[in-house]
Design a protein around this motif. Structure first.
Motif, PDB file in Angstrom:
ATOM      1  N   ILE A 170       0.865  -1.177   0.000  1.00 53.05           N
ATOM      2  CA  ILE A 170       0.000   0.000   0.000  1.00 53.05           C
ATOM      3  C   ILE A 170       0.901   1.226   0.000  1.00 53.05           C
ATOM      4  N   GLY A 171       1.064   1.813  -1.163  1.00 58.01           N
ATOM      5  CA  GLY A 171       2.000   2.907  -1.385  1.00 58.01           C
ATOM      6  C   GLY A 171       2.783   2.633  -2.657  1.00 58.01           C
ATOM      7  N   HIS A 172       3.400   3.650  -3.185  1.00 54.80           N
ATOM      8  CA  HIS A 172       4.162   3.532  -4.423  1.00 54.80           C
ATOM      9  C   HIS A 172       5.584   3.080  -4.108  1.00 54.80           C
ATOM     10  N   ARG A 173       5.960   1.884  -4.568  1.00 58.30           N
ATOM     11  CA  ARG A 173       7.322   1.374  -4.428  1.00 58.30           C
ATOM     12  C   ARG A 173       7.703   0.639  -5.697  1.00 58.30           C
ATOM     13  N   ALA A 192       3.370  -5.624  -6.973  1.00 55.60           N
ATOM     14  CA  ALA A 192       1.997  -5.105  -7.012  1.00 55.60           C
ATOM     15  C   ALA A 192       1.839  -4.041  -5.927  1.00 55.60           C
ATOM     16  N   TYR A 193       1.262  -2.902  -6.298  1.00 55.77           N
ATOM     17  CA  TYR A 193       1.037  -1.858  -5.302  1.00 55.77           C
ATOM     18  C   TYR A 193      -0.192  -1.029  -5.645  1.00 55.77           C
ATOM     19  N   ILE A 194      -0.748  -0.414  -4.597  1.00 57.46           N
ATOM     20  CA  ILE A 194      -1.820   0.572  -4.739  1.00 57.46           C
ATOM     21  C   ILE A 194      -1.315   1.846  -4.061  1.00 57.46           C
ATOM     22  N   GLY A 195      -1.122   2.893  -4.813  1.00 56.25           N
ATOM     23  CA  GLY A 195      -0.600   4.137  -4.263  1.00 56.25           C
ATOM     24  C   GLY A 195      -1.484   5.312  -4.628  1.00 56.25           C
ATOM     25  N   GLY A 196      -1.019   6.497  -4.261  1.00 50.08           N
ATOM     26  CA  GLY A 196      -1.710   7.723  -4.624  1.00 50.08           C
ATOM     27  C   GLY A 196      -0.960   8.426  -5.748  1.00 50.08           C
ATOM     28  N   ASP A 197      -1.690   9.072  -6.632  1.00 57.39           N
ATOM     29  CA  ASP A 197      -1.060   9.795  -7.743  1.00 57.39           C
ATOM     30  C   ASP A 197      -0.676  11.193  -7.259  1.00 57.39           C
ATOM     31  N   TYR A 198       0.388  11.255  -6.458  1.00 56.58           N
ATOM     32  CA  TYR A 198       0.823  12.521  -5.868  1.00 56.58           C
ATOM     33  C   TYR A 198       1.394  13.474  -6.917  1.00 56.58           C
ATOM     34  N   ARG A 238      13.902  10.031   0.793  1.00 60.10           N
ATOM     35  CA  ARG A 238      13.318  10.276  -0.521  1.00 60.10           C
ATOM     36  C   ARG A 238      12.860   8.958  -1.154  1.00 60.10           C
ATOM     37  N   HIS A 239      11.676   8.506  -0.743  1.00 53.81           N
ATOM     38  CA  HIS A 239      11.083   7.337  -1.374  1.00 53.81           C
ATOM     39  C   HIS A 239      10.203   7.802  -2.534  1.00 53.81           C
ATOM     40  N   GLU A 240       9.595   6.859  -3.236  1.00 52.43           N
ATOM     41  CA  GLU A 240       8.815   7.215  -4.417  1.00 52.43           C
ATOM     42  C   GLU A 240       7.731   8.255  -4.141  1.00 52.43           C
TER      43      GLU A 240
END
Length: 344
Positions: free
Chosen positions: A159-162, A169-175, A202-204
């Motif tokens: 859960i988050g962009h990595r 597989a991930y579900i993140g936000g389009d920041y 500084r992660h994704e």
């Protein structure tokens, strides 16, 4: 020979859009992502021309004789939590969707590294094996653990962009997109000089925010300020003084912890927000978390991220070869009313 069924990737290539755009159009969530009517029409027309058939219509899902047991692993402790806690909506979304999907949940808490961060592997063993698949969340994800899980083909969703190994597989936000739109509105309100205050790590998600900010300024031909990446303990009033002296009228902040220190410094300096300086935070700010006021902020779709992560994980478990997007960035909303003022 059997004709290969068209995939969403084929539609994206033919229509000249991203696969995430195709997914949102076909799933009926395009309006949430602010995809234009013209683009939606082009995607649907291409899908019809390529005779696209969703995977769910091509095969029946695997039969289940008992509820799936899904693991939830957090890299740092998140309980007990309150409704104002950052993780609360993630966990509520996970629970809601697990109930909808008829799954049970197991919380993993045992493995702990000397640093205090929970690890997945302990004594070389995958601690998540008791569950059919797992949901992973937390700021301090261990990338080696994620890469190893992927190499072992253990089903999981982050859960988050990595971006790890060959792709997890991930579900993140389009920041990136949301931050760009925030800049668009700030420029539309007359702001031409900006300052950017970011986190040291500084992660994704942090990189996405900064790149959305810098790219948006570049579209307007405005100068991109040198970002200041620091921990709250390292933020000084001298940095704020320099930002104001440089002519910055809008300050963009990545985290609540940095905002808390910044707000205190602005108060000491006698700066009135938003009259003297507009401030936007690129994450949710719970009411009362930083003073009594509300803050202009980006809104992370945390509840929806939790729900979509559970749905993706059950898809990986019941239909592992199915055609569905495994890396999803959900649209983010924002509100600028509270601490953003116009500039003549």
């Amino acid at each position: 020979m059997t004709r290969r069924t068209s995939r969403q990737a084929d539609i994206a290539k033919e229509a000249g859009v991203s696969q995430s755009t195709v997914s949102m159009v076909l799933n009926g969530t395009a309006e949430n992502g602010r995809i234009s009517a013209e683009t939606r029409k082009r995607v649907l027309s291409t899908a019809r021309r390529l005779q696209y058939v969703p995977a769910s219509a091509q095969r029946a899902p695997a039969a289940r004789t008992q509820p799936l047991l899904l693991g939830v692993h957090t890299f740092e402790p998140i309980f007990p939590t309150s409704t104002g806690d950052y993780y609360f909506e993630f966990m509520r979304g996970i629970e809601d969707q697990a109930a909808t999907e008829g799954c049970n949940l197991m919380l993993f808490t045992a493995a702990r590294h000397d640093s205090g961060v929970r690890r997945i592997y302990e004594d070389g063993e995958n601690g998540l094996r008791q569950a059919a698949g797992s949901l992973l969340l937390g700021h301090h994800a261990d990338r080696d653990d994620l890469a190893r899980l992927s190499a072992e083909h253990y089903p999981f969703v982050y859960i988050g962009h990595r971006e790890v190994a060959d792709g997890i597989a991930y579900i993140g936000g389009d920041y990136r997109t949301a931050t760009g739109r925030i800049v668009d509105e700030l420029v539309g309100g007359g702001h031409r000089s900006f300052a950017y205050l970011g986190e040291t790590s500084r992660h994704e998600p942090q990189v996405d925010r900064w790149e959305g900010f810098a790219t948006a300024l570049g579209r307007f031909g405005l100068p991109v300020p040198e970002p200041h990446f620091t921990d709250p303990e390292g933020l000084t009033a001298q940095w704020l003084d320099a930002a104001v002296a440089s002519g910055a009228t809008a300050l963009v902040v990545e985290s609540v912890s940095l905002l808390r220190v910044l707000a205190a410094m602005a108060s000491i300096r006698g700066l009135e927000i938003p009259r003297d300086l507009s401030v936007v935070v690129l994450v949710d700010v719970p009411p009362g978390e930083v003073g009594a006021r509300q803050w202009a902020s980006l809104r992370v779709p945390r509840h929806e991220m939790g729900r979509r992560a559970v749905h993706l994980l059950t898809s990986l478990l019941t239909d592992p070869a199915g055609e569905y997007e495994r890396q999803v960035l959900l649209p983010c909303s924002y509100s600028l009313e509270a601490t953003v003022g116009p500039r003549a």
